[in-house]
Each structure stands twice: as C-alpha cells, then as structure tokens.
Design an enzyme around this catalytic site. Structure first.
Site, PDB file in Angstrom:
ATOM      1  N   LYS A  13       6.137 -10.564   8.539  1.00 36.86           N
ATOM      2  CA  LYS A  13       5.898 -11.972   8.168  1.00 36.86           C
ATOM      3  C   LYS A  13       6.247 -12.894   9.343  1.00 36.86           C
ATOM      4  O   LYS A  13       5.447 -13.731   9.739  1.00 36.86           O
ATOM      5  CB  LYS A  13       6.748 -12.361   6.935  1.00 36.86           C
ATOM      6  CG  LYS A  13       6.486 -11.505   5.708  1.00 36.86           C
ATOM      7  CD  LYS A  13       7.298 -11.973   4.498  1.00 36.86           C
ATOM      8  CE  LYS A  13       8.798 -11.822   4.634  1.00 36.86           C
ATOM      9  NZ  LYS A  13       9.268 -10.426   4.758  1.00 36.86           N
ATOM     10  N   ARG A  88      10.458 -16.283  -3.396  1.00 36.17           N
ATOM     11  CA  ARG A  88      10.856 -14.888  -3.507  1.00 36.17           C
ATOM     12  C   ARG A  88      11.231 -14.535  -4.939  1.00 36.17           C
ATOM     13  O   ARG A  88      11.638 -13.409  -5.202  1.00 36.17           O
ATOM     14  CB  ARG A  88      12.089 -14.679  -2.655  1.00 36.17           C
ATOM     15  CG  ARG A  88      11.889 -13.874  -1.416  1.00 36.17           C
ATOM     16  CD  ARG A  88      13.201 -14.031  -0.687  1.00 36.17           C
ATOM     17  NE  ARG A  88      13.497 -12.947   0.155  1.00 36.17           N
ATOM     18  CZ  ARG A  88      13.331 -12.983   1.476  1.00 36.17           C
ATOM     19  NH1 ARG A  88      12.778 -14.010   2.052  1.00 36.17           N
ATOM     20  NH2 ARG A  88      13.719 -11.977   2.187  1.00 36.17           N
ATOM     21  N   ARG A 122      14.529  -3.419  15.056  1.00 37.61           N
ATOM     22  CA  ARG A 122      14.187  -4.809  15.408  1.00 37.61           C
ATOM     23  C   ARG A 122      15.247  -5.414  16.322  1.00 37.61           C
ATOM     24  O   ARG A 122      16.440  -5.235  16.129  1.00 37.61           O
ATOM     25  CB  ARG A 122      14.067  -5.649  14.141  1.00 37.61           C
ATOM     26  CG  ARG A 122      13.945  -7.145  14.455  1.00 37.61           C
ATOM     27  CD  ARG A 122      13.505  -7.954  13.271  1.00 37.61           C
ATOM     28  NE  ARG A 122      14.359  -7.812  12.119  1.00 37.61           N
ATOM     29  CZ  ARG A 122      14.061  -8.289  10.915  1.00 37.61           C
ATOM     30  NH1 ARG A 122      12.911  -8.914  10.720  1.00 37.61           N
ATOM     31  NH2 ARG A 122      14.884  -8.139   9.917  1.00 37.61           N
ATOM     32  N   ARG A 153      19.992  -8.248  14.000  1.00 33.75           N
ATOM     33  CA  ARG A 153      20.422  -9.032  12.846  1.00 33.75           C
ATOM     34  C   ARG A 153      21.498  -8.289  12.065  1.00 33.75           C
ATOM     35  O   ARG A 153      21.422  -7.078  11.909  1.00 33.75           O
ATOM     36  CB  ARG A 153      19.210  -9.322  11.949  1.00 33.75           C
ATOM     37  CG  ARG A 153      18.777 -10.771  12.004  1.00 33.75           C
ATOM     38  CD  ARG A 153      17.455 -10.992  11.369  1.00 33.75           C
ATOM     39  NE  ARG A 153      17.420 -10.684   9.934  1.00 33.75           N
ATOM     40  CZ  ARG A 153      16.376 -10.891   9.156  1.00 33.75           C
ATOM     41  NH1 ARG A 153      15.280 -11.419   9.672  1.00 33.75           N
ATOM     42  NH2 ARG A 153      16.410 -10.595   7.875  1.00 33.75           N
ATOM     43  N   ARG A 164      18.084  -4.876   0.269  1.00 34.79           N
ATOM     44  CA  ARG A 164      17.010  -5.873   0.430  1.00 34.79           C
ATOM     45  C   ARG A 164      15.698  -5.354  -0.158  1.00 34.79           C
ATOM     46  O   ARG A 164      14.947  -6.106  -0.788  1.00 34.79           O
ATOM     47  CB  ARG A 164      16.836  -6.218   1.913  1.00 34.79           C
ATOM     48  CG  ARG A 164      17.985  -7.083   2.445  1.00 34.79           C
ATOM     49  CD  ARG A 164      18.086  -7.042   3.955  1.00 34.79           C
ATOM     50  NE  ARG A 164      16.896  -7.525   4.624  1.00 34.79           N
ATOM     51  CZ  ARG A 164      16.590  -7.247   5.886  1.00 34.79           C
ATOM     52  NH1 ARG A 164      17.382  -6.485   6.611  1.00 34.79           N
ATOM     53  NH2 ARG A 164      15.499  -7.735   6.417  1.00 34.79           N
TER      54      ARG A 164
HETATM   55  P1  AP5 Z   1       9.321  -9.031  11.245  1.00 35.37           P
HETATM   56  O1  AP5 Z   1       8.121  -9.818  11.607  1.00 35.37           O
HETATM   57  O2  AP5 Z   1      10.633  -9.503  11.756  1.00 35.37           O
HETATM   58  O3  AP5 Z   1       9.365  -8.769   9.653  1.00 35.37           O
HETATM   59  P2  AP5 Z   1       9.589  -9.783   8.443  1.00 35.37           P
HETATM   60  O4  AP5 Z   1       8.521  -9.516   7.446  1.00 35.37           O
HETATM   61  O5  AP5 Z   1       9.746 -11.169   8.938  1.00 35.37           O
HETATM   62  O6  AP5 Z   1      10.931  -9.168   7.856  1.00 35.37           O
HETATM   63  P3  AP5 Z   1      12.338  -9.864   7.571  1.00 35.37           P
HETATM   64  O7  AP5 Z   1      13.362  -8.779   7.672  1.00 35.37           O
HETATM   65  O8  AP5 Z   1      12.561 -11.084   8.388  1.00 35.37           O
HETATM   66  O9  AP5 Z   1      12.140 -10.237   6.095  1.00 35.37           O
HETATM   67  P4  AP5 Z   1      13.204 -10.490   5.063  1.00 35.37           P
HETATM   68  O10 AP5 Z   1      12.338 -11.014   4.021  1.00 35.37           O
HETATM   69  O11 AP5 Z   1      14.073  -9.349   4.685  1.00 35.37           O
HETATM   70  O12 AP5 Z   1      14.249 -11.464   5.806  1.00 35.37           O
HETATM   71  P5  AP5 Z   1      14.403 -13.051   5.781  1.00 35.37           P
HETATM   72  O13 AP5 Z   1      14.864 -13.470   7.093  1.00 35.37           O
HETATM   73  O14 AP5 Z   1      13.215 -13.685   5.197  1.00 35.37           O
HETATM   74  O15 AP5 Z   1       9.079  -7.522  11.748  1.00 35.37           O
HETATM   75  C1  AP5 Z   1      10.063  -6.512  11.567  1.00 35.37           C
HETATM   76  C2  AP5 Z   1      10.007  -5.492  12.714  1.00 35.37           C
HETATM   77  O16 AP5 Z   1       8.778  -4.794  12.657  1.00 35.37           O
HETATM   78  C3  AP5 Z   1      10.090  -6.099  14.118  1.00 35.37           C
HETATM   79  O17 AP5 Z   1      10.846  -5.263  14.961  1.00 35.37           O
HETATM   80  C4  AP5 Z   1       8.626  -6.144  14.583  1.00 35.37           C
HETATM   81  O18 AP5 Z   1       8.516  -6.045  15.997  1.00 35.37           O
HETATM   82  C5  AP5 Z   1       8.050  -4.928  13.866  1.00 35.37           C
HETATM   83  N1  AP5 Z   1       6.632  -5.085  13.503  1.00 35.37           N
HETATM   84  C6  AP5 Z   1       6.036  -6.184  12.961  1.00 35.37           C
HETATM   85  N2  AP5 Z   1       4.726  -5.958  12.749  1.00 35.37           N
HETATM   86  C7  AP5 Z   1       4.490  -4.679  13.155  1.00 35.37           C
HETATM   87  C8  AP5 Z   1       3.321  -3.857  13.183  1.00 35.37           C
HETATM   88  N3  AP5 Z   1       2.124  -4.304  12.762  1.00 35.37           N
HETATM   89  N4  AP5 Z   1       3.434  -2.578  13.666  1.00 35.37           N
HETATM   90  C9  AP5 Z   1       4.644  -2.113  14.099  1.00 35.37           C
HETATM   91  N5  AP5 Z   1       5.783  -2.850  14.106  1.00 35.37           N
HETATM   92  C10 AP5 Z   1       5.699  -4.116  13.641  1.00 35.37           C
HETATM   93  O19 AP5 Z   1      15.597 -13.214   4.721  1.00 35.37           O
HETATM   94  C11 AP5 Z   1      16.906 -12.764   5.022  1.00 35.37           C
HETATM   95  C12 AP5 Z   1      17.832 -13.024   3.856  1.00 35.37           C
HETATM   96  O20 AP5 Z   1      17.899 -14.442   3.585  1.00 35.37           O
HETATM   97  C13 AP5 Z   1      17.397 -12.410   2.507  1.00 35.37           C
HETATM   98  O21 AP5 Z   1      17.836 -11.082   2.388  1.00 35.37           O
HETATM   99  C14 AP5 Z   1      18.089 -13.342   1.516  1.00 35.37           C
HETATM  100  O22 AP5 Z   1      19.464 -13.050   1.419  1.00 35.37           O
HETATM  101  C15 AP5 Z   1      17.968 -14.697   2.193  1.00 35.37           C
HETATM  102  N6  AP5 Z   1      16.745 -15.412   1.767  1.00 35.37           N
HETATM  103  C16 AP5 Z   1      15.696 -15.766   2.571  1.00 35.37           C
HETATM  104  N7  AP5 Z   1      14.751 -16.399   1.846  1.00 35.37           N
HETATM  105  C17 AP5 Z   1      15.195 -16.438   0.566  1.00 35.37           C
HETATM  106  C18 AP5 Z   1      14.663 -16.928  -0.655  1.00 35.37           C
HETATM  107  N8  AP5 Z   1      13.448 -17.520  -0.700  1.00 35.37           N
HETATM  108  N9  AP5 Z   1      15.407 -16.797  -1.784  1.00 35.37           N
HETATM  109  C19 AP5 Z   1      16.613 -16.216  -1.754  1.00 35.37           C
HETATM  110  N10 AP5 Z   1      17.182 -15.714  -0.646  1.00 35.37           N
HETATM  111  C20 AP5 Z   1      16.488 -15.823   0.503  1.00 35.37           C
HETATM  112 MG    MG Z   2      11.360 -12.536   9.045  1.00 35.58          MG
END
Ligand code: AP5
Ligand code: MG
Ligand code: ZN
Length: 206
Positions: A13, A88, A122, A153, A164
């Site tokens: 994402k 979410r 990552r 992270r 997660r």
């Molecule tokens: P990346 O692009 O970083 O993946 P992502 O989908 O952004 O994954 P996140 O881990 O950021 O999602 P998340 O939802 O767990 O975390 P968030 O920060 O939102 O890619 C990942 C890796 O894969 C990278 O190394 C990249 O290079 C690689 N990659 C990407 N595309 C690829 C491809 N096509 N092929 C190969 N490799 C690839 O949330 C964190 C925390 O915040 C949550 O756990 C929660 O506690 C809180 N939070 C955030 N939003 C909310 C909400 N709305 N409600 C409640 N709590 C929330």
């Molecule tokens: Mg992300």
C-alpha cells in the site's frame, strides 16, 4: 479523486501510494505514518496509540477516526485523497462515508505466505522515508536513493506480524464485502513486480 488502498500488512500500500498519489495529484494519507510521527513527537495521540501499535493491534476507532477527520479537513485534501491504512474496521468505513465518501477502493491482493518475508525484510529511510526490501539492496543500512540511514519498523518482528495479520483478517477483511456492496471495489493482483502492480492500479482507475 477520493481513493482508498485496502490490503493486508505488506501488500504494498505505502510503496504504491507514493507513485499513485503523485500521478493523481492528491495527498497520500497513511494513518500508520501519522501514528508513527505522533509517537516520535510524543503527542497525546502518539502516547495513546503506541501500546497498540507495538503489540500489532488496531488503535481504537475513536482515536483513529478523530485523527483522520482533522486531516481530511485540511486544504490540500480539496482535490481528493489517497487513504492508505484507513478505514480498517467497518465502523471506520461508516464514519468515512459521513466525513467524505470515497469514489473507489483498490484492494491490493497478496497471499498471506508472501507477506511475512516482505515485512521482515522491509527497511525504511530515516531521511527520505522511502521503503525498500533487503533483497533489492546492496547495503542494508544505506538508502539507495538519498544515502540516508535505513531502519527497521518496531512492529516488523515475526510475533507482531502474526498479530497484525490476524487483526487484518478479523477486523479489516470484512471491508471487502462492504465496498463490494457499494459497487466501489476494484481488486488488483499485488503479487507481481512493482511496476506491474502500479500499472494494474492505474488501469483499474480508468
Ligand atoms: P509496503 O508498501 O511497506 O506495505 P504496506 O502495505 O504499506 O504494509 P504496512 O506494513 O505498512 O501495512 P500495515 O497496514 O500493517 O501498517 P500501517 O503502517 O498501515 O511494502 C512492504 C514490503 O514489501 C517492503 O519491503 C516493500 O519493498 C515490499 N514490496 C512492496 N511491493 C512489492 C512487490 N510488488 N513485490 C515484492 N516486494 C514488494 O499500520 C501500522 C499500525 O498502525 C497498525 O498495526 C495499527 O496498530 C495502527 N493503525 C494504522 N492505521 C490504523 C487504523 N485505520 N485503525 C487502527 N489502527 C491503525
Ligand atoms: Mg504502509
Ligand atoms: Zn532515502
């Protein structure tokens, strides 16, 4: 355009949102990034969110919805938004429909067995905030774009990743049905090369 990126942790994402938001001319709003910056700045929201994020659990809806509502009221959201990581939960989706309903929801679909390796490998740049994977880095500590220092992270540890993924399946996956019912869902295969996923996202928005 008002757009949502849905998908499990590690779906890509954040990686895809950087290019897609620039292409569409709308701000990339990641609630995860907002929480991490709030934690760094030790704001009341950051202090509240930290224990949930460190445990891999979702931050309570009331906190998250209030933060997003304030962000979407800012001037740069007039042309639209690209939300990454929000909504979410169904409660968050209902709240968003009230604040500023999305035009389309892109579900980036990646099988579970791919996600662990993506997340444990990552690395993020502390200077330009770029996201990378160790499989594509010559040096795991140095940003290939700006030379900044790369870090991992806190919640990218295997135990926390398991929590997660569980939170995703139990609380977030029901949104696929929610947006399908509203006729807004576009599913994209996220299990491919970065450029191919990018093209597939733009194609589905045309
Ligand atoms: P990346 O692009 O970083 O993946 P992502 O989908 O952004 O994954 P996140 O881990 O950021 O999602 P998340 O939802 O767990 O975390 P968030 O920060 O939102 O890619 C990942 C890796 O894969 C990278 O190394 C990249 O290079 C690689 N990659 C990407 N595309 C690829 C491809 N096509 N092929 C190969 N490799 C690839 O949330 C964190 C925390 O915040 C949550 O756990 C929660 O506690 C809180 N939070 C955030 N939003 C909310 C909400 N709305 N409600 C409640 N709590 C929330
Ligand atoms: Mg992300
Ligand atoms: Zn960098």
């Amino acid at each position: 355009m008002k757009l949502i990126f849905l998908g499990p942790p590690g779906a890509g994402k954040g990686t895809q949102a950087a290019g897609v938001s620039a292409h569409l001319g709308v701000p990339h709003i990641s609630t995860g990034d907002m929480f991490r910056s709030a934690i760094q700045n030790q704001t009341p929201t950051g202090l509240e969110a930290k224990r949930y994020i460190d445990a891999g659990e979702l931050v309570p809806d009331s906190v998250t919805i209030a933060m997003v509502k304030e962000r979407l009221s800012m001037d740069d959201c007039k042309p639209g938004y690209l939300l990454d990581g929000f909504p979410r939960t169904v409660e968050q989706a209902i709240a968003l429909d009230d604040i500023s309903a999305p035009d389309a929801v892109v579900d980036i679909d990646v099988p579970d067995e791919r996600l662990m390796g993506r997340l444990t490998g990552r690395r993020i740049c502390g200077k330009c905030q770029g996201t990378f994977h160790i499989s594509k880095l010559d040096d795991e500590k140095v940003c290939p774009v700006c030379g900044g220092e790369l870090y991992q992270r806190n919640d990218d540890k295997p135990e926390t990743i398991d929590t997660r993924l569980k939170a995703y399946h139990e609380q977030t996956e029901p949104l696929i049905g929610y947006y399908k019912g509203l006729g807004k869902l576009r599913t994209v295969n996220g299990d491919g090369q970065l450029e191919d996923v990018f093209k597939a996202i733009l194609a589905t928005l045309e």
